[in-house]
Design an enzyme around this catalytic site. Structure first.
Site, PDB file in Angstrom:
ATOM      1  N   THR A  38      12.366  -4.043  10.870  1.00  0.00           N
ATOM      2  CA  THR A  38      12.157  -2.996   9.859  1.00  0.00           C
ATOM      3  C   THR A  38      11.218  -1.914  10.386  1.00  0.00           C
ATOM      4  OG1 THR A  38      10.358  -4.283   8.947  1.00  0.00           O
ATOM      5  CG2 THR A  38      12.494  -4.545   7.891  1.00  0.00           C
ATOM      6  N   SER A  92      -2.045  -1.632   8.022  1.00  0.00           N
ATOM      7  CA  SER A  92      -0.810  -1.151   7.416  1.00  0.00           C
ATOM      8  C   SER A  92      -0.209  -0.056   8.271  1.00  0.00           C
ATOM      9  CB  SER A  92      -1.107  -0.634   6.006  1.00  0.00           C
ATOM     10  OG  SER A  92      -0.847   0.750   5.913  1.00  0.00           O
ATOM     11  N   LYS A  93       1.131  -0.041   8.325  1.00  0.00           N
ATOM     12  CA  LYS A  93       1.731   0.924   9.239  1.00  0.00           C
ATOM     13  C   LYS A  93       1.600   2.351   8.726  1.00  0.00           C
ATOM     14  CE  LYS A  93       6.564   0.005   8.060  1.00  0.00           C
ATOM     15  NZ  LYS A  93       7.747  -0.686   8.535  1.00  0.00           N
ATOM     16  N   ARG A  94       1.287   2.506   7.463  1.00  0.00           N
ATOM     17  CA  ARG A  94       1.103   3.857   6.925  1.00  0.00           C
ATOM     18  C   ARG A  94      -0.287   4.385   7.243  1.00  0.00           C
ATOM     19  NH1 ARG A  94       3.370   1.240   3.528  1.00  0.00           N
ATOM     20  NH2 ARG A  94       5.600   1.287   3.865  1.00  0.00           N
ATOM     21  N   ARG A  95      -1.250   3.480   7.350  1.00  0.00           N
ATOM     22  CA  ARG A  95      -2.644   3.906   7.480  1.00  0.00           C
ATOM     23  C   ARG A  95      -3.173   3.765   8.906  1.00  0.00           C
ATOM     24  NH1 ARG A  95      -4.961   0.591   3.184  1.00  0.00           N
ATOM     25  NH2 ARG A  95      -4.622  -1.024   4.724  1.00  0.00           N
TER      26      ARG A  95
END
Ligand code: GLU
Length: 461
Positions: A17, A238-241
């Site tokens: 993913t 987290s991959k967003r942060r």
């Protein structure tokens, strides 16, 4: 029992993913180390059953990152999308054994019924005897009252009350098997002996144990749930942060052995107190039993520091070899052999090499307007320093010592120390106020180019 029956078989089972996450890479590494130190087998299994979230390019990216890290697998990659028949057989077996029932409850209905009560499925369809029909989910019947105990190598016994485990869905209404089912069927079929994975999966493990008992007569695999990785605020990465993709580290010039060495100590520490071990040393020293369970801080600053140290410890030859791909295609590094060790001392990532050496190879240097105005245009002494240097540089010996003397004298004339006096010269020849030691740089750049760049700068004043 024959040796193959006793064989250690571990697996890394990413869902494609996204890029390989540092936490997953640590899981892969620990599995790999465990296999290597036990003459075991390391299996790669791509868990791509979730068609909406998985993409083939991630599958490829994950495999490439593993390869780059040096974590070679012995079997696979198996892909769950190619193994649906196996899951079908498992499902048929569970149905035949009476371990399942069909359910037509919608989320809304369930929420309405269970409002204010225990969360989770309430067993409404347990005894309704619904027949298989498109759109109906298949649930696993959680019978009995005994607690489910996960015996974890790292955490000891983790006890789950059976009453807290709902009759969980194993096949969705669209006929797709759910993660936990495919995961267990594969672990059975692949004869996985040790399941080493992130702590985030611990809540699904009791379900896995219940399924395992219904699907296989083989002894349960052993479990080890690894501690989470957190950022400096103790938040889960987290991959967003946070910068979490191995690919990102690779692309900014981290060395694979440093990534592995650093990941290894996130949750475990070598007995001899050393912090950066090579893979073969890790194989020797790593101990799954000694992994601890508190979250581990993934510290990019520390990782960068280790990378710099490793770069400095490379032989010059090795450093030059690793620089290829990080500098311009036609940059002959042999032209700057004297500068290379200076570069090697100063970079902490391979991506920092090119900016340091650019002035040697690019025909035109670019100066950012701010730097130009501070160091040259707005600097009342710049013109006289540059003029004096240009004059001397025509005739003087071309070695770093002499060049330094020239700039020292130029500074003396206007009452400036070397540090300040060299700034306009540096900007005129390299375009920047920071970089490699100036006099070695000028020596490498040569009399003609140096003079030409100073002339050019003067012409703009
Ligand atoms: N595919 C799962 C994940 O990426 C891992 C499953 C496992 O290791 O058991 O979260």
């Amino acid at each position: 029992m024959s040796t193959t029956e006793n064989q250690i078989r571990v697996r890394f089972a990413p869902s494609p993913t996204g890029f390989l996450h540092v936490g997953s890479a640590r899981t892969a590494l620990y599995n790999w180390l465990y296999a290597r130190q036990n003459a075991g087998v390391f299996v790669l299994r791509i868990e791509d059953t979730d068609k909406e979230r998985n993409r083939q390019e991630w599958d490829k990216a994950i495999t490439e990152s593993l390869e780059w890290l040096g974590l070679n697998f012995d079997e696979g990659p198996y892909r769950q999308s190619e193994r649906t028949e196996l899951y079908r057989n498992g499902i048929d077996q569970l149905i035949a054994q009476g371990n399942t029932y069909y359910c037509d409850c919608t989320r809304e209905e369930l929420e309405k019924r269970t409002e204010g009560k225990k969360p989770g499925y309430d067993g409404f369809c347990r005894d309704r005897g619904l027949e298989k029909k498109a759109g109906l989910a298949l649930r696993f019947r959680v019978d009995g009252t005994e607690p489910v105990v996960v015996q974890d190598i790292i955490r000891g016994d983790v006890v789950f009350e059976r009453s807290a485990i709902e009759d969980f869905v194993i096949v969705k209404g669209n006929d797709d098997p759910l993660f936990v089912l495919a995961n267990v069927i594969d672990d059975c079929e692949m004869r996985i002996s040790h399941i080493i994975r992130g702590e985030d999966l611990l809540p699904t493990t009791p379900k896995a144990l219940l399924l395992w008992e219904c699907l296989s007569n083989e002894p349960l695999p052993k479990f080890a749930h690894l501690p989470m990785l957190v950022n400096e605020k103790r938040q889960k990465l987290s991959k967003r942060r946070d910068p979490v993709a191995i690919e990102e580290y690779r692309n900014s010039g981290f060395l694979p052995e440093v990534i592995c060495g650093y990941l290894a100590i996130l949750g475990w520490s070598p007995k001899d107190g050393r912090e950066m071990l090579a893979l073969d040393e890790l194989i020797e020293q790593f101990s799954l039993e000694d992994v601890n369970h508190s979250p581990a801080f993934f510290d990019v600053v520390k990782l960068t520091h280790f990378n710099g140290e490793m770069i400095r410890s490379l032989s010059l030859e090795d450093f030059i070899e690793r620089s290829s791909g990080w500098v311009g295609d036609n940059w002959e590094l042999s032209k700057v052999t004297k500068l290379i060790p200076l570069v090697q001392e100063r970079v902490s990532k391979l991506s920092e090499i090119a900016p340091m050496l650019e002035f040697m190879y690019e025909p035109e240097i670019e100066v950012d307007p701010d730097t130009w105005s501070k160091a040259i245009e707005g600097n009342p002494n710049a013109k006289s320093i540059l003029q004096y240097c240009l004059e001397q540089f025509r005739e003087c010996d071309w070695d770093s010592e002499t060049l330094k003397e020239v700039v020292l004298t130029a500074g003396d004339k206007v009452g400036l120390k070397l540090g300040k006096a060299q700034a306009p010269v540096r900007v005129a020849v390299s375009g920047s106020t920071v970089g490699l030691p100036l006099f070695e740089s000028l020596e490498a750049l040569g009399r003609d180019v140096t003079s030409e760049r100073i002339t050019n700068a003067l012409s703009k004043l």
